[in-house]
Design a protein around this motif. Structure first.
Motif, PDB file in Angstrom:
ATOM      1  N   GLU A   1      97.253 -26.163 125.031  1.00  0.00           N
ATOM      2  CA  GLU A   1      97.265 -27.541 125.514  1.00  0.00           C
ATOM      3  C   GLU A   1      97.461 -27.535 127.026  1.00  0.00           C
ATOM      4  OE1 GLU A   1      99.432 -31.819 124.697  1.00  0.00           O
ATOM      5  OE2 GLU A   1     100.254 -30.013 123.779  1.00  0.00           O
ATOM      6  N   VAL A   2      96.649 -28.307 127.720  1.00  0.00           N
ATOM      7  CA  VAL A   2      96.788 -28.444 129.168  1.00  0.00           C
ATOM      8  C   VAL A   2      97.780 -29.581 129.411  1.00  0.00           C
ATOM      9  CG1 VAL A   2      95.619 -28.896 131.344  1.00  0.00           C
ATOM     10  CG2 VAL A   2      94.405 -27.709 129.510  1.00  0.00           C
ATOM     11  N   PRO A   3      98.911 -29.299 130.066  1.00  0.00           N
ATOM     12  CA  PRO A   3      99.922 -30.331 130.294  1.00  0.00           C
ATOM     13  C   PRO A   3      99.345 -31.533 131.050  1.00  0.00           C
ATOM     14  CG  PRO A   3     100.759 -28.171 130.924  1.00  0.00           C
ATOM     15  CD  PRO A   3      99.298 -28.012 130.633  1.00  0.00           C
ATOM     16  N   ASP A   4      99.658 -32.734 130.563  1.00  0.00           N
ATOM     17  CA  ASP A   4      99.306 -34.001 131.209  1.00  0.00           C
ATOM     18  C   ASP A   4      97.805 -34.248 131.347  1.00  0.00           C
ATOM     19  OD1 ASP A   4     102.072 -34.529 131.583  1.00  0.00           O
ATOM     20  OD2 ASP A   4     102.038 -33.306 133.401  1.00  0.00           O
ATOM     21  N   LYS A   5      96.981 -33.568 130.567  1.00  0.00           N
ATOM     22  CA  LYS A   5      95.530 -33.773 130.666  1.00  0.00           C
ATOM     23  C   LYS A   5      94.908 -34.278 129.365  1.00  0.00           C
ATOM     24  CE  LYS A   5      94.697 -32.103 134.840  1.00  0.00           C
ATOM     25  NZ  LYS A   5      93.996 -32.768 135.897  1.00  0.00           N
ATOM     26  N   GLY A   6      95.624 -34.179 128.257  1.00  0.00           N
ATOM     27  CA  GLY A   6      95.063 -34.608 126.976  1.00  0.00           C
ATOM     28  C   GLY A   6      93.893 -33.754 126.521  1.00  0.00           C
TER      29      GLY A   6
END
Length: 72
Positions: free
Chosen positions: A9-14
Protein backbone atom coordinates in the motif's frame (compact mmCIF):
# COMPACT_ATOMS: atom_id res chain seq x y z
CA UNK A 1 -1.84 -10.20 -5.80
CA UNK A 2 -3.44 -10.36 -2.36
CA UNK A 3 -0.04 -11.36 -0.99
CA UNK A 4 1.20 -8.57 1.34
CA UNK A 5 4.80 -9.54 0.57
CA UNK A 6 4.36 -8.74 -3.13
CA UNK A 7 1.72 -6.00 -2.94
CA UNK A 8 2.35 -2.80 -0.98
CA UNK A 9 0.00 0.00 0.00
CA UNK A 10 1.29 3.45 -0.91
CA UNK A 11 0.72 5.72 2.12
CA UNK A 12 -1.82 8.53 1.53
CA UNK A 13 -2.33 7.64 -2.15
CA UNK A 14 -5.16 5.08 -2.11
CA UNK A 15 -3.18 2.78 -4.38
CA UNK A 16 -1.38 -0.53 -4.05
CA UNK A 17 1.73 -1.47 -6.02
CA UNK A 18 2.39 -5.13 -6.69
CA UNK A 19 4.95 -7.31 -8.41
CA UNK A 20 4.11 -10.52 -10.19
CA UNK A 21 6.36 -12.52 -12.52
CA UNK A 22 8.78 -9.60 -12.86
CA UNK A 23 6.11 -7.05 -13.81
CA UNK A 24 4.84 -4.11 -11.77
CA UNK A 25 1.14 -3.34 -11.34
CA UNK A 26 -0.81 -0.53 -9.70
CA UNK A 27 -4.20 -1.17 -8.13
CA UNK A 28 -6.73 1.62 -7.63
CA UNK A 29 -10.18 1.53 -6.07
CA UNK A 30 -12.71 1.19 -8.87
CA UNK A 31 -15.55 2.71 -6.85
CA UNK A 32 -17.57 -0.52 -6.76
CA UNK A 33 -15.81 -2.21 -3.86
CA UNK A 34 -13.03 -3.69 -6.00
CA UNK A 35 -9.74 -2.62 -7.48
CA UNK A 36 -8.65 -2.02 -11.05
CA UNK A 37 -5.12 -3.21 -11.90
CA UNK A 38 -2.92 -1.85 -14.63
CA UNK A 39 0.76 -2.29 -15.51
CA UNK A 40 3.19 0.51 -14.69
CA UNK A 41 6.90 1.03 -15.23
CA UNK A 42 9.68 1.25 -12.67
CA UNK A 43 10.11 4.85 -13.74
CA UNK A 44 6.46 5.56 -12.77
CA UNK A 45 6.92 3.87 -9.39
CA UNK A 46 9.88 6.11 -8.61
CA UNK A 47 8.19 9.28 -9.87
CA UNK A 48 4.69 8.80 -8.43
CA UNK A 49 5.02 6.33 -5.56
CA UNK A 50 8.51 6.93 -4.18
CA UNK A 51 7.49 5.79 -0.69
CA UNK A 52 7.43 2.17 -1.85
CA UNK A 53 10.09 2.31 -4.58
CA UNK A 54 12.89 0.80 -2.43
CA UNK A 55 10.71 -2.21 -1.54
CA UNK A 56 9.53 -2.66 -5.12
CA UNK A 57 13.14 -2.48 -6.32
CA UNK A 58 14.04 -5.15 -3.75
CA UNK A 59 11.21 -7.42 -4.94
CA UNK A 60 12.62 -7.13 -8.45
CA UNK A 61 16.18 -7.79 -7.29
CA UNK A 62 17.49 -4.35 -8.23
CA UNK A 63 18.05 -0.94 -6.67
CA UNK A 64 16.04 2.29 -6.93
CA UNK A 65 18.43 3.85 -9.43
CA UNK A 66 17.98 0.97 -11.86
CA UNK A 67 14.25 0.79 -11.12
CA UNK A 68 13.88 4.42 -12.15
CA UNK A 69 15.37 3.56 -15.56
CA UNK A 70 12.78 0.86 -16.32
CA UNK A 71 10.39 2.16 -18.96
CA UNK A 72 8.69 -1.16 -19.73
Amino acid sequence: MNDPVHCLEVPDKGVFIGVREGKIYAFRDDGTGGYHAYPITGNEVCAKFHAVSPRIAGLLGTDVKRLSRLHE
